[in-house]
Design an enzyme around this catalytic site. Structure first.
Site, PDB file in Angstrom:
ATOM      1  CB  CYS A 143      -4.261   3.257 -39.841  1.00  0.00           C
ATOM      2  SG  CYS A 143      -3.348   1.809 -40.422  1.00  0.00           S
ATOM      3  CB  CYS A 146      -0.935   0.010   1.200  1.00  0.00           C
ATOM      4  SG  CYS A 146      -2.324  -1.089   0.943  1.00  0.00           S
ATOM      5  CB  CYS A 187       3.348   2.391 -36.910  1.00  0.00           C
ATOM      6  SG  CYS A 187       1.923   3.418 -37.340  1.00  0.00           S
TER       7      CYS A 187
END
Lengths: 416, 458
Positions: free
Chosen positions: A384, A135, A381
């Site tokens: 798109c 934590c 890459c």
């Protein structure tokens, strides 16, 4: 039907879905509801000297209409007495003998105190212990939680104290608020831990109230950095799990945690080497009932893939993660747009034009301008295909399967 | 008991129930969900289909990001009547019809309702997204003829650019057809009044009940002002030119709709069986209004077929769903009755060779005469150019349909310093087309007249 039985360092559970230590595992009442709903195990909300919590404890990162993409808390460990918690642990274990019940512990860094808590916890009949060294908020200011997990020596030391008396498996819960998780995992391993669980939450400020100028969650006009979790952290968790799974210095079972809310999230953690998974935020968001879809989805996928047990695919993707220097530089893919599916939103065009490699042009087709890949310019890459809203509209097509030409091989041949 | 003409009348309660908005506004939460559905297309087709070219993806993204004022600014900068267009535009065939979601087999983004959400928001908080620039010495003084969509759009754009605008309108209240003829389940006169008030707040002076023609004449205005914009709309509805059209219970659709907009609810009466002649959008508006007013039967008579009707398909479908009956290939030859109309003597038609409009010409079928009983007749077979008024303007060029001839890119007429737009130029199109004309004219007035003054001022 595939067998979903999971085994983490000898702790067996009917399925790999455990509730992680947190608000959903605060009481016998909740855990009984969870087990009735179908959860395979639960890690009790961290037990220690009871604390006092603040009011206003959570905040979230919402994206679009998606609530709690990221989730942040400044709640501490249990505010109930050790006696109440452990009495209920014993009761739940009696009521659900086949489910995994783990006691999470966070204690002041004293050997005797740890010994005492380990013994008390194991007297309940619990199946194991989880040491909360993770934590990042509140308790860390008191020398506990991530202030232990961030120092490998402390991690190793306290783990070894616990192992001096523990009779059940010991899981060390790691904090991601470090630079290299493998150091923490090695420390736990060297301290004798039977397993590690990760990730705990990430230090965060989720946002600021633009009317009051106070970050959320606000407590009387102030806030504090909190622990970040939820779907947004999954990629970070997957990376850390894979790093430990691939590390020969810490051959230790892993319980995967971090942003799991769908069955496929769980499959991914297991593919990267986790023996089971722990869920918290998703249960806080939707309730315990989500385990139904988790179990069903994982089971369906395993069936379709022909996997009978979790071990059939556990760790299968570990070796698919390698150093960048081992990636094949001669491998080549290019984008291809399926005009039958294209709705002509042109998101691919503008993404490539402004954000990538200017490899999409607008061409006239049937009286309108539509995007078309400049195949010779495309570097493959993926951008798109990532922005395209239509499934299977933009495919990445292999142009060169590669010839093993890696950066490392170039370096060793003196050509880099 | 004697049968009474126009026997049906709604109680206020019935009126309220029957005249609900056809597209109720989105709640804040609904708008957020809808805005987030938008793909934010690049070179989005919705923009291309909007006659005023509002940057729709941008205003929707602003809504998604909680910036309603910014959204309203984006809308109003291209369309000063964005609020009424959001209500009355045939979005099904314009922006929403072009939404890429249609190709994806999904419901298009509800652009009209999102636009309304943004504009209603700034109206409700009394915020003006594009305040008028301070008027400088070089400001032009412009007269606008007609306070309809074209005139108001022109006035608003000019006022925002810092020019002094006076609008002349012959009617009691400004707004033009938006105020007097738009279907009440799309936009109410109350809303249009609010929109007009917002434009007045920009500094636009609106002179109502001043009919330009003889006095003042357009020539008078050209003398008094630096530029004049002509946006009078069209003239009266084309008359049927058949015997009986002066009977009581026979009216032009625009007059019928005008009464609906300007009379107290309790006084409006409608027939039990209403025949509507013509099948354009105004005819359908009238038919749907008659049905809402309580007419038991409404029959639309059209001399061609559904394939040739000028009405939008979605309007036709809407009317059909409301129980309106359509009879194709029927034309009235005489209206029957003594004082009140009691029926229409009609003849059946068949389609012949194509006429000059490119549509097949309807040809009467010999011996097909028949009577359609009705106690009200509403006709809407087209509006003509207001030649009587236009002919008062010396040197104004009109085409063979009586439409004012303008240079498209500037909206300049053949008369120097006189610009025109809206229905008087296009022969009767949508509100949004008129708004675009007014905006283009205002911008060219600013450049050609205000701008040159500004330059000399600087």
């Amino acid at each position: 039907m595939p067998d979903l039985t999971a085994d983490l360092a000898g702790i067996r559970s009917p399925n790999p879905f455990w509730l992680a230590s947190g608000p959903p595992t605060n009481s016998e009442y909740q855990i009984a509801r969870a087990f009735d709903a179908g959860w395979g195990g639960a890690v009790w909300k961290t037990v220690g000297e009871p604390i006092v919590n603040v009011s206003s404890r959570y905040s979230s990162l919402d994206i679009g209409t998606r609530r709690m993409m990221g989730f942040n808390n400044i709640e501490l460990i249990t505010d109930r007495t050790v006696e109440d918690n452990l009495r209920e642990v014993a009761s739940i274990k009696r009521r659900y003998p086949d489910h995994a019940v783990i006691v999470s512990l966070m204690v002041e860094p004293k050997r005797e105190t740890w010994h005492e808590f380990v013994k008390m916890s194991e007297d309940t009949g619990a199946d194991g212990l989880e040491l909360n060294f993770g934590c990042p908020h509140g308790m860390s200011e008191r020398g506990m939680g991530s202030s232990v997990g961030q120092v490998p020596e402390y991690t190793k030391m306290i783990t070894s104290w616990v192992k001096e008396v523990a009779r059940t498996p010991v899981i060390v819960k790691l904090t991601p608020n470090i630079t290299d998780i493998t150091f923490a995992a090695r420390a736990a391993y060297e301290g004798g831990a039977d397993a590690v669980s990760l990730i705990n939450t990430i230090n965060s400020i989720t946002g600021i109230d633009l009317d009051t100028f106070v970050p959320r969650p606000a407590v009387a006009g102030k806030s504090s950095h909190g622990g970040y979790c939820g779907p947004a952290v999954k990629p970070i968790a997957l990376h850390m799990v894979s790093a430990i799974a691939a590390d020969e210095g810490a051959p230790i079972p892993i319980s995967g945690i971090g942003g799991i809310e769908r069955w496929d999230d769980a499959a991914e953690f297991i593919l990267l080497g986790a023996s089971n998974v722990q869920v918290c935020t998703a249960a806080m968001h939707y309730g315990f009932r989500i385990v139904e879809e988790l179990r069903s989805g994982l089971s369906t996928w395993m069936e379709e893939k022909g996997f009978e047990t979790l071990d059939d695919f556990r760790g299968r993707s570990v070796n698919a993660v390698t150093d960048w220097g081992n990636l094949d530089l001669s491998y080549k893919i290019v984008a291809s747009i399926d005009w039958k599916k294209c709705i002509n939103c042109k998101l691919c065009y503008i993404a490539c034009e402004d954000g990538a490699h200017q490899s999409i042009e607008l061409v006239r087709r049937r009286g309108e301008m539509i995007p078309s890949i400049k195949q010779d310019d495309c570097v493959g890459c993926n951008l798109c295909s990532l922005v395209c809203p239509v499934d299977d509209c933009i495919h990445m097509v292999e142009r060169d399967p590669g010839r093993g030409d890696t950066w490392k091989s170039r370096v060793s041949a003196g050509k880099a | 008991m004697k049968r009474r003409n126009l026997a049906v009348r709604l109680t206020p309660k019935e009126w309220k129930a029957r005249w609900k908005e056809i597209h109720p506004p989105l709640t804040a939460a609904e708008a957020l969900v809808e805005a987030n559905r938008c793909l934010y297309c690049y070179e989005a087709p919705c923009i291309g289909e909007c006659p005023t070219h509002i940057d729709i993806p941008s205003f929707i993204r602003k809504i998604a990001l909680g910036d309603l004022r910014g959204a309203a600014r984006t809308i109003l900068s291209e369309n000063p009547l964005g609020g009424s267009c959001a209500r009355v535009c045939p979005t099904e065939t314009l922006c929403e019809g072009a939404c890429v979601y249609n190709r994806w087999g999904r419901e298009p983004i509800r652009i009209g309702l999102l636009q309304r959400r943004a504009i209603d928001h700034v109206f409700d908080e009394r915020y003006e997204p594009i305040p008028a620039q301070e008027r400088e010495d070089g400001a032009a003084r412009v007269a606008v003829i007609g306070a309809g969509p074209a005139g108001l759009s022109c006035a608003a754009v000019l006022a925002r650019l810092g020019h002094a605008v006076t609008v002349y309108d012959g009617r009691k209240s400004a707004g033009g057809l938006n105020r007097h003829a738009i279907a009440l389940y799309k936009a109410t006169p109350k809303y249009i009044d609010r929109e007009v008030a917002a434009i007045r707040k920009l500094g636009v002076n609106i002179r109502r009940e001043v009919k330009v023609g003889r006095k003042p004449s357009v020539a008078d205005l050209l003398e008094k002002y630096d530029a004049v914009f002509l946006g009078p709309g069209l003239g009266e509805e084309t008359r049927l030119n058949i015997p009986g059209e002066n009977l009581k219970g026979v009216s032009a659709a625009l007059d019928f709709l005008d009464e609906l907009h300007n009379r107290e609810v309790e006084k409006i009466r409608v027939g039990k069986r209403v025949a509507v002649i013509g099948c354009g959008n105004t005819a359908i508006d009238a038919a749907r209004a008659a049905k809402r007013l309580g007419a038991e039967e409404v029959i639309v008579l059209y001399r061609r077929t559904r394939g040739e009707m000028p009405a939008y398909n979605h309007e036709y479908e809407g009317a059909l769903a409301e129980g309106i009956e359509f009879r194709w290939l029927v034309a009235p030859v005489r209206l029957l009755g003594r004082a009140f109309v009691t029926g229409a003597r009609c003849v059946s038609m068949k389609l012949g060779a194509r006429d000059r409009s490119g549509r097949p010409r309807p040809v009467p079928v010999r011996g097909s005469e028949h009577t359609i009983a009705c106690d009200q007749v509403i006709y809407s077979i087209g509006q003509r150019s207001d030649i009587r008024f236009l002919s008062t303007i010396e040197g104004l060029k009109t085409d063979r349909h009586g439409r004012v001839v303008v240079k498209g890119e500037t909206m300049e007429t053949s008369v120097p310093r006189l610009f025109a737009g809206g229905d008087c130029v296009n022969g009767g199109k949508e509100v949004v087309n008129a708004v675009q004309d007014g905006k283009v004219a205002a911008r060219s007035i600013h450049t050609l007249i205000g701008g040159s003054k500004e330059a000399s001022h600087a």
